[in-house]
Scaffold this active site. Sequence first.
Site, PDB file in Angstrom:
ATOM      1  N   CYS A  36      -6.231  -0.652   5.954  1.00 63.88           N
ATOM      2  CA  CYS A  36      -6.633  -0.654   7.958  1.00 63.88           C
ATOM      3  C   CYS A  36      -7.191  -2.709   8.289  1.00 63.88           C
ATOM      4  O   CYS A  36      -5.906  -3.334   7.123  1.00 63.88           O
ATOM      5  CB  CYS A  36      -7.514  -0.201   8.865  1.00 63.88           C
ATOM      6  SG  CYS A  36      -6.810  -0.097  10.181  1.00 63.88           S
ATOM      7  N   HIS A  54      -5.938   5.891   7.059  1.00 62.26           N
ATOM      8  CA  HIS A  54      -7.201   6.408   6.471  1.00 62.26           C
ATOM      9  C   HIS A  54      -6.671   7.354   6.094  1.00 62.26           C
ATOM     10  O   HIS A  54      -5.645   9.040   6.664  1.00 62.26           O
ATOM     11  CB  HIS A  54      -8.171   6.143   7.769  1.00 62.26           C
ATOM     12  CG  HIS A  54      -8.728   5.271   8.319  1.00 62.26           C
ATOM     13  ND1 HIS A  54      -8.827   4.534   7.922  1.00 62.26           N
ATOM     14  CD2 HIS A  54      -8.169   4.517   9.509  1.00 62.26           C
ATOM     15  CE1 HIS A  54      -9.558   2.772   8.448  1.00 62.26           C
ATOM     16  NE2 HIS A  54      -8.872   3.072   9.425  1.00 62.26           N
TER      17      HIS A  54
END
Length: 511
Positions: A332, A435
């Site tokens: 991310c 994630h």
Amino acid sequence: MVEQIMIQGTASDAGKSILVAGLCRLFKNKGKRVVPFKSQNMSLNSFITATGDEMGRAQVFQAEAAGVFPDVRMNPVLLKPTNDRQSQVVFMGSILDNMDAVTYHDFKQTLISKIQAVYQSLADENDIIVLEGAGSPAEINLNDRDIVNMGMAKMVDAPVVLVADIDKGGVFASIYGTIMLLNEEESARIKGVIINKFRGDVALLQPGIDMIEELTKVPVIGVIPYANLKLEEEDSVSLSGKNYVPNSSALLDIAIICLPRISNFTDFHVLEIQPDISLRYIRNLAEFGNPDLVIIPGSKNTLEDMAFLEKSGLKKAIQHYAEKAGKVIGICGGYQMLGKKMLDPNQVESEQIEISGLGLLDTETIFLNQKRTTQITGVTLSGEPVEGYEIHMGQTKRGESTSPFCEIKAVNGNQETHQDGAVSTNKNIIGTYIHGIFDNDIFLGNLFNELLTLKNKTVYPHEIIQLKEHKEQEYDKLAALLEENIQMDQLEKIMKGEKICVSTQKPVIKE
């Protein structure tokens, strides 16, 4: 009618979240329909539900312990600090706005009726709700508009059990001080005390228990021994105790850059439980060493954390490491930092408009006002099936010298195809928005084998411990620990509104 109990703490990291999870599993094992609830959670560790809603990770693992799917109603308000002055306010899974503390302090009163309605909807569907407070109820400068500690207990008329961490010292002062700082109505809600993380002979503790019961007129209904359970830790306070020295006997040394605004460090819990893996969090250049893998985690303020890498010297260290064929994975915000530059024209994350990245991937990221919150399934370009979730406001464009990391096949359960992430030409630099990527055991096993091959060693000799199975075992251990060391008959009386007597409380710790 639903039964309820609220767990509040004398401080952050006292053990509230773990205790709530353990009680959820304990009541589940007794055949009860039980759910966790925390009206307001301040955390940079969040999760995306199957419906695309964002909620705190603590209520996710508590829901898992309760044997139910995570539901955004379990955590209606999520505050995600963007800097030292502001937080992104998320209500029922969607962003409301960025607010400073004063603005939010006034605004949160408008949420009370909505929180009550959400809570009632859970109460209508379940037998038991285990509520969690935040920090300490004795934040007397905030109590006039509290919606998460005694304010929440008052909203739903919930009895409170106060948990205190003895491991840090000063447990009796923290119990007494907390109760004495509350007004009469608030302190009357505290029906019991649990002392957490105790080491040693409880007989030495008993005189203190007798005295604190006499002083406060509140019974101590449990003493929980310190237990090395390998469960997710949500509170950023826990990072301060993470190891930064490599274990020389481990097969692999994995270093995670501990960014000031690190988010979703729960991504790495699965790495902590694998045998022969040294996992460490590094905060400065002196701790860098010579790892087999460097991971740059997510960030709630990517531009400021990139500036931290520059100022600390870690930027040059990571670049030098990559030049020597070191393996780097960015998740991310970490993926965004791996690129050439990041643009924030609308100042979504920071007051900076543009900042240079590490330049290890041919990518550029621009931050947008719209947040992407999705669960995904897909296949890496190496053929490994993966699943996880995305939470980001950046849009990253790949250059011609990179390949995509993953082909996304489904989003929030619906068929949708697009590419995620970027991989360098030499395959050593990987960036992804996914994630939970390390929770995928095939991907993780192949990664370990690849890293060992680079060290001219054999394949990883252990079976990958699957996170879901591991969690189930740990939840059951936790429930058993609580059942043995909390006077459950007294707790159940508290939940039913029955009065319990101080003089009869003699907790006995079980070995």
